[in-house]
Write an enzyme that holds these catalytic residues in place. Structure first.
Site, PDB file in Angstrom:
ATOM      1  N   ARG A 206       0.801  -1.085   0.019  1.00 36.09           N
ATOM      2  CA  ARG A 206       0.053   0.060  -0.023  1.00 36.09           C
ATOM      3  C   ARG A 206       0.765   1.170   0.226  1.00 36.09           C
ATOM      4  O   ARG A 206       1.863   1.308   0.660  1.00 36.09           O
ATOM      5  CB  ARG A 206      -0.891   0.067   1.075  1.00 36.09           C
ATOM      6  CG  ARG A 206      -1.883  -0.836   1.205  1.00 36.09           C
ATOM      7  CD  ARG A 206      -3.022  -0.624   0.036  1.00 36.09           C
ATOM      8  NE  ARG A 206      -3.934  -1.460  -0.059  1.00 36.09           N
ATOM      9  CZ  ARG A 206      -4.179  -2.634  -0.954  1.00 36.09           C
ATOM     10  NH1 ARG A 206      -3.060  -2.974  -1.451  1.00 36.09           N
ATOM     11  NH2 ARG A 206      -5.260  -3.632  -0.886  1.00 36.09           N
ATOM     12  N   GLU A 234      -2.854   7.686  -4.666  1.00 37.07           N
ATOM     13  CA  GLU A 234      -3.367   7.237  -5.876  1.00 37.07           C
ATOM     14  C   GLU A 234      -4.816   7.830  -6.295  1.00 37.07           C
ATOM     15  O   GLU A 234      -5.526   7.779  -5.194  1.00 37.07           O
ATOM     16  CB  GLU A 234      -3.417   5.795  -5.879  1.00 37.07           C
ATOM     17  CG  GLU A 234      -2.005   5.001  -5.767  1.00 37.07           C
ATOM     18  CD  GLU A 234      -2.213   3.585  -5.802  1.00 37.07           C
ATOM     19  OE1 GLU A 234      -3.263   2.814  -6.278  1.00 37.07           O
ATOM     20  OE2 GLU A 234      -1.316   2.905  -5.560  1.00 37.07           O
ATOM     21  N   HIS A 251      -0.040   0.343  -9.877  1.00 34.83           N
ATOM     22  CA  HIS A 251      -0.537  -0.798  -8.971  1.00 34.83           C
ATOM     23  C   HIS A 251      -1.497  -1.833  -9.823  1.00 34.83           C
ATOM     24  O   HIS A 251      -2.280  -2.264  -9.485  1.00 34.83           O
ATOM     25  CB  HIS A 251      -1.783   0.094  -8.159  1.00 34.83           C
ATOM     26  CG  HIS A 251      -2.272  -0.541  -6.995  1.00 34.83           C
ATOM     27  ND1 HIS A 251      -2.666   0.097  -5.959  1.00 34.83           N
ATOM     28  CD2 HIS A 251      -2.257  -1.897  -6.560  1.00 34.83           C
ATOM     29  CE1 HIS A 251      -3.107  -0.553  -4.912  1.00 34.83           C
ATOM     30  NE2 HIS A 251      -2.767  -1.967  -5.432  1.00 34.83           N
TER      31      HIS A 251
END
Length: 335
Positions: A206, A234, A251
């Protein structure tokens, strides 16, 4: 009566499977509203749909199933207080993340015969990264205080020691901002200073597990190198971190075909459990099974993160679009 289920329209391999047994509506990840959820019984989501009181109060939703591992997007305490069951898809894409991590490391000079890998967080993903590392002959150090405290067998290393001794450090923790073991900015200025000069830091967990500014300081002076797949803020990303990283991707570390199929299988199983119905799950990838052996060449040949890095650097504002249109890769050939 058939249950009404709203589904993120970008979840692959799910279209047509629930229609025989449920009333189905497909919406954009940001298209879930209090209006269309008012009479819905379940929702199947991904990472961007915020599930909280503002969205769900006065709806009939009984189940939120996410085709992802993380649940940062869900206000779990509030949902549980309302009797809404939460289900995620743990381990669905773990082999794909291991593929990403190991391909990146091997391509950037990590030599399993002489280098040490530090793994922070050894759950579904970290355990595969660890097992592959052992198969490749690497020395592997593991830091996982929750597992250690729980008495789960294993050799554990304090974080400070792991950082000092590892030639590469890869992060595989969930994001916790508080509690006994918070992971928010787990790697900050103090931790970066402990790392070996030139060591690789991989974040495919993360984004906020690393302190972006602290890492940038270390990158600017050449202290460490980074491989970044998950980002603070993000889909808006730090351009300097993108430019200075060895690999910078959007990602997609877990974006394999098999991983997406497993996630879809898992959310369908939760629907079956919740509503006592049977859903067609044919053709979806089964649970991952460890190969008897794996080679560095197999891993490197299976995926090149430079391709995705070039895509992001070419269109850094298209982070979510690139994810949405991603051509799911195949996992490492285990034959």
């Amino acid at each position: 009566m058939k249950p009404k289920i709203l589904i993120d329209d970008n979840i692959p391999y799910i279209a047509g499977r629930l229609e025989p047994v449920a009333d189905v509506e497909y919406v954009d990840q940001f298209g879930f509203t209090p209006v269309n959820l008012r009479d819905a019984d379940a929702m199947i989501i991904r990472t961007r749909t915020l599930c909280n009181r503002e969205l769900l109060e006065n709806t009939s939703v009984k189940l939120i199933a996410t085709a992802t591992i993380g649940m940062d997007q869900i206000d779990i305490p509030w949902c549980e207080s309302q009797g809404i069951r939460i289900a995620n898809s743990p381990g669905c894409n773990a082999p794909a993340v291991a593929q990403y991590v190991w391909s990146a490391l091997l391509r950037k000079g990590f030599d399993p015969a002489r280098h040490t890998l530090g793994i922070v967080g050894c759950g579904n993903v970290g355990s595969i990264v660890k097992r592959w590392g052992e198969m490749l002959g690497a020395k592997v150090l593991v830091n996982d205080p929750p597992k250690e405290e729980a008495g789960i067998p294993g050799d554990y290393t304090p974080l400070d020691q792991l950082l000092k001794e590892s030639d590469a450090v890869t992060l595989h923790t969930p994001l916790h901002r508080d509690g006994k073991y918070p992971s928010y900015h787990l790697i900050s200025k103090k931790e970066v200073a402990m790392m070996k000069p030139g060591a690789l830091l991989v974040n495919a967990a993360r984004g906020p597990v690393i302190d972006t500014e602290a890492v940038l300081d270390a990158l600017r002076n050449g202290k460490i190198r980074t491989i970044i797949d998950t980002w603070e803020g993000e889909p808006t990303i730090n351009r300097e971190l993108m430019d200075l990283s060895e690999y910078a991707t959007f990602h997609i570390a877990g974006y394999s075909r098999q991983g997406k199929e497993r996630a879809t299988r898992m959310v369908l199983e939760e629907i079956e459990k919740e509503f006592g119905i049977q859903v067609d799950k044919s053709g979806l990838a089964p649970k991952y099974a460890y190969p008897a052996a794996i080679t560095a060449q197999q891993i490197v040949d299976s995926y090149d993160p430079a391709v995705d890095t070039d895509l992001l650097r070419g269109e850094p504002t298209a982070f979510d679009t690139l994810r949405r249109n991603y051509n799911y890769r195949e996992e490492v050939n285990r034959e």
